[in-house]
Write a protein that holds these residues in place. Structure first.
Motif, PDB file in Angstrom:
ATOM      1  N   ILE A 123      62.148 105.789  29.092  1.00  0.00           N
ATOM      2  CA  ILE A 123      61.525 104.498  29.401  1.00  0.00           C
ATOM      3  C   ILE A 123      60.864 104.619  30.769  1.00  0.00           C
ATOM      4  O   ILE A 123      61.509 105.043  31.744  1.00  0.00           O
ATOM      5  N   PHE A 124      59.578 104.253  30.833  1.00  0.00           N
ATOM      6  CA  PHE A 124      58.805 104.360  32.072  1.00  0.00           C
ATOM      7  C   PHE A 124      58.381 102.966  32.523  1.00  0.00           C
ATOM      8  O   PHE A 124      57.922 102.149  31.715  1.00  0.00           O
ATOM      9  N   ASN A 125      58.542 102.717  33.823  1.00  0.00           N
ATOM     10  CA  ASN A 125      58.130 101.421  34.360  1.00  0.00           C
ATOM     11  C   ASN A 125      56.618 101.395  34.566  1.00  0.00           C
ATOM     12  O   ASN A 125      55.912 102.350  34.234  1.00  0.00           O
ATOM     13  N   ARG A 126      56.142 100.308  35.147  1.00  0.00           N
ATOM     14  CA  ARG A 126      54.693 100.146  35.297  1.00  0.00           C
ATOM     15  C   ARG A 126      54.076 101.208  36.201  1.00  0.00           C
ATOM     16  O   ARG A 126      52.910 101.581  36.033  1.00  0.00           O
ATOM     17  N   SER A 127      54.834 101.700  37.158  1.00  0.00           N
ATOM     18  CA  SER A 127      54.313 102.716  38.073  1.00  0.00           C
ATOM     19  C   SER A 127      54.436 104.129  37.514  1.00  0.00           C
ATOM     20  O   SER A 127      54.052 105.093  38.174  1.00  0.00           O
ATOM     21  N   GLY A 128      54.973 104.270  36.304  1.00  0.00           N
ATOM     22  CA  GLY A 128      55.094 105.583  35.670  1.00  0.00           C
ATOM     23  C   GLY A 128      56.391 106.289  35.936  1.00  0.00           C
ATOM     24  O   GLY A 128      56.558 107.451  35.549  1.00  0.00           O
ATOM     25  N   GLY A 129      57.340 105.638  36.599  1.00  0.00           N
ATOM     26  CA  GLY A 129      58.624 106.266  36.870  1.00  0.00           C
ATOM     27  C   GLY A 129      59.558 106.179  35.685  1.00  0.00           C
ATOM     28  O   GLY A 129      59.605 105.167  34.974  1.00  0.00           O
ATOM     29  N   ASN A 130      60.316 107.246  35.484  1.00  0.00           N
ATOM     30  CA  ASN A 130      61.279 107.301  34.388  1.00  0.00           C
ATOM     31  C   ASN A 130      62.557 106.591  34.826  1.00  0.00           C
ATOM     32  O   ASN A 130      63.173 106.955  35.831  1.00  0.00           O
ATOM     33  N   LEU A 131      62.965 105.570  34.052  1.00  0.00           N
ATOM     34  CA  LEU A 131      64.159 104.809  34.427  1.00  0.00           C
ATOM     35  C   LEU A 131      65.393 105.695  34.454  1.00  0.00           C
ATOM     36  O   LEU A 131      66.280 105.512  35.294  1.00  0.00           O
ATOM     37  N   TRP A 132      65.470 106.650  33.521  1.00  0.00           N
ATOM     38  CA  TRP A 132      66.670 107.489  33.463  1.00  0.00           C
ATOM     39  C   TRP A 132      66.726 108.464  34.640  1.00  0.00           C
ATOM     40  O   TRP A 132      67.787 108.996  34.938  1.00  0.00           O
ATOM     41  N   ASP A 133      65.581 108.682  35.299  1.00  0.00           N
ATOM     42  CA  ASP A 133      65.545 109.562  36.472  1.00  0.00           C
ATOM     43  C   ASP A 133      65.515 108.770  37.771  1.00  0.00           C
ATOM     44  O   ASP A 133      65.054 109.254  38.806  1.00  0.00           O
ATOM     45  N   GLY A 134      65.949 107.528  37.711  1.00  0.00           N
ATOM     46  CA  GLY A 134      65.992 106.706  38.919  1.00  0.00           C
ATOM     47  C   GLY A 134      64.655 106.128  39.299  1.00  0.00           C
ATOM     48  O   GLY A 134      64.447 105.753  40.450  1.00  0.00           O
ATOM     49  N   GLY A 135      63.721 106.069  38.343  1.00  0.00           N
ATOM     50  CA  GLY A 135      62.423 105.473  38.615  1.00  0.00           C
ATOM     51  C   GLY A 135      61.484 106.360  39.377  1.00  0.00           C
ATOM     52  O   GLY A 135      60.478 105.893  39.911  1.00  0.00           O
ATOM     53  N   LYS A 136      61.769 107.680  39.427  1.00  0.00           N
ATOM     54  CA  LYS A 136      60.888 108.599  40.139  1.00  0.00           C
ATOM     55  C   LYS A 136      59.612 108.809  39.347  1.00  0.00           C
ATOM     56  O   LYS A 136      59.647 109.017  38.144  1.00  0.00           O
ATOM     57  N   GLN A 137      58.484 108.796  40.033  1.00  0.00           N
ATOM     58  CA  GLN A 137      57.202 108.977  39.387  1.00  0.00           C
ATOM     59  C   GLN A 137      56.964 110.450  39.090  1.00  0.00           C
ATOM     60  O   GLN A 137      57.456 111.333  39.790  1.00  0.00           O
ATOM     61  N   GLU A 138      56.151 110.693  38.044  1.00  0.00           N
ATOM     62  CA  GLU A 138      55.806 112.058  37.656  1.00  0.00           C
ATOM     63  C   GLU A 138      54.693 112.565  38.558  1.00  0.00           C
ATOM     64  O   GLU A 138      53.533 112.660  38.163  1.00  0.00           O
ATOM     65  N   SER A 139      55.019 112.871  39.801  1.00  0.00           N
ATOM     66  CA  SER A 139      54.077 113.314  40.837  1.00  0.00           C
ATOM     67  C   SER A 139      52.854 112.419  40.832  1.00  0.00           C
ATOM     68  O   SER A 139      52.959 111.216  40.706  1.00  0.00           O
TER      69      SER A 139
END
Length: 487
Positions: A207-223
């Motif tokens: 699941i990715f938030n609006r900024s592209g961060g993965n919720l399962w990875d703590g909301g970190k964006q994919e660079s």
């Protein structure tokens, strides 16, 4: 015999069999793989839609409940409006509202209330200044944000000494900027609820938030790049975007697990396919041997008969059909030779039988005579008989003028003309050259009122044809008519 043709049959059948089966296996496994992929796509689409629906329903219900309490709950309204000594009682009422929300929605980890008129945060039953609260930076950013809704994932801790928790946060403003209601949903609990919908060993859900961060990875964006359709966990099969939160839900099969899952079926089908191929090979060998067996029996029979007739006879055995062909050619030649000898013997026997009848050297019974006549295909007429003798005139001159081959041909012509003349009169004649100069014949004379006239017409017609077609003359003599060929 070294069974060379048997090996040739196998070498003809087996390559075709292997090529066809290989093509069929490739097509089958390709179709099987494509079918599995389609089923996986359908399953992942359904899973993504269910996860999206569950996520939207869970977050929306919490959001609507919080919004309704902000607008209608007097205890919550009272907390944001009181000051001074009434603040303690308002805090107790606020705790009651918070507890009711947490009981009704188990996904909620914590709730705190921000009041800007005195810059305090009410959390865990007590109020503290915003500057002393561990989530002060988040409160500051949320107050300055243009829109306030679900954010995360992020790390949250209610006390400075405790370890941070991964949460997603709902931010709702109260009144015209008088405060905030902040609801933190425990992310591991939400993840466990979603994981009950699928088997994590084979399937993944991101699941990715609006900024592209993965919720399962703590909301970190994919660079700084866009999210690739192939994640590190595996190939993405389906993707849905929530109309409520704007978050993306991606589902797919784990790398390695999909191979393991497919191999569980491929191994079964491969073993089955190998078994079918082996059965097919055995069947081809069996059918080839069964079809070859009659050929082998014929070859063995020919060898046995040939060795009995000509001991020590050897034949080339490189090819069974060539051996059979050679043997059949020999048999045909022998049969033709036997047939020619038989025909020659039959002619001599027929001439000898004719001579026996004329000379009376053998006494035939009625049945014997009928049998001999049938043997030589002579007519069975119970009528009168007469003997005719045709003699070539001036035979010495005939011999001088014609060669031996021409003499034989002319004698054959004389015999043929006599037979044709007899058939023209409706009767039969049997003619044989008993001597070089004379043609003897037995004439069948049917019973009729004018039998003598028939004889005269036959002989006259015969002499006319001889004079018309030949350059020499003949003399005809005819005996008395008898009612029995034996005299």
């Amino acid at each position: 015999m070294n069974n060379s043709w048997f090996r040739r049959l196998l070498l003809s059948y087996l390559p075709v069999f292997f090529i066809v089966t290989t093509i069929l296996f490739i097509i089958f496994f390709q179709v099987f793989n494509e079918q599995n992929r389609r089923e996986a796509l359908k399953a992942n689409e359904f899973l993504a839609s269910q996860v999206t629906q569950y996520l939207d329903n869970s977050l929306r219900s919490i959001d609507f409940k919080v919004l309704r309490d902000i607008l209608t709950n007097p205890n919550l309204k009272n907390y944001y409006s009181v000051t001074g000594s009434e603040d303690v009682y308002a805090g107790i009422q606020a705790v009651q509202v918070i507890d009711e929300l947490k009981i009704e929605y188990p996904l909620i980890d914590s709730i705190y209330l921000v009041r800007y008129n005195d810059d305090t945060v009410f959390s865990n039953g007590k109020a503290v200044p915003i500057e002393e609260f561990p989530d002060a930076a988040f409160i500051k950013d949320s107050r300055a944000a243009a829109t306030q809704k679900w954010v995360g994932a992020r790390s949250f801790k209610a006390f400075p000494t405790e370890e941070g928790k991964q949460v997603i946060t709902l931010i709702r403003g109260v009144g015209n900027g008088i405060g905030l209601v902040v609801v933190n949903v425990d992310l591991p609990t939400l993840q466990k609820s979603i994981m009950q919908m699928y088997d994590p060993e084979f399937t993944f859900v991101n699941i990715f938030n609006r900024s592209g961060g993965n919720l399962w990875d703590g909301g970190k964006q994919e660079s700084a790049r866009e999210v690739s359709p192939k994640m590190a966990s595996g190939e993405v099969f389906s993707e849905f975007t929530s109309s409520y939160s704007g978050w993306k839900v991606q589902t797919g099969l784990n790398n390695g697990k999909i191979v393991k899952f497919a191999l569980q079926f491929y191994n079964i089908w491969f073993v089955f396919a190998v078994a079918v191929v082996l059965i097919g090979v055995v069947w081809v060998i069996y059918v080839t041997r069964r079809n070859y067996k009659p050929i082998q029996q014929i070859v063995t029979l020919i060898e046995t008969v040939a060795s009995q007739k000509q001991p020590g006879m050897s034949q080339p055995k490189d090819n069974e059909f060539r051996f059979i062909q050679t043997t059949l050619e020999q048999m045909i030649n022998q049969t033709r030779q036997y047939q020619e000898e038989h025909e020659e013997n039959l002619i001599l026997q027929k001439k000898y039988f004719f001579q026996e009848l004329l000379e009376g050297t053998r006494d035939f019974t009625g049945n014997e005579l009928i049998a001999e006549m049938n043997r030589f295909k002579l007519p069975q007429l119970e009528d009168r008989w007469a003997v005719i003798v045709v003699e070539i005139d001036q035979y010495s001159r005939f011999m001088e003028e014609y060669h031996n081959q021409d003499q034989s041909l002319l004698k054959f012509v004389l015999s043929s003309i006599l037979q044709e003349s007899a058939r023209h009169e409706g009767t039969e004649v049997w003619a044989e050259w008993i001597s070089d100069q004379r043609l003897y014949a037995i004439l069948w004379i049917p019973e009729m009122e004018k039998g003598e006239e028939t004889e005269e017409r036959l002989l006259a017609g015969y002499l006319d044809r001889v004079g018309q077609y030949l350059n020499f003359t003949v003399t005809i003599g005819i005996g008395r008519v008898a009612v029995d060929v034996r005299g």
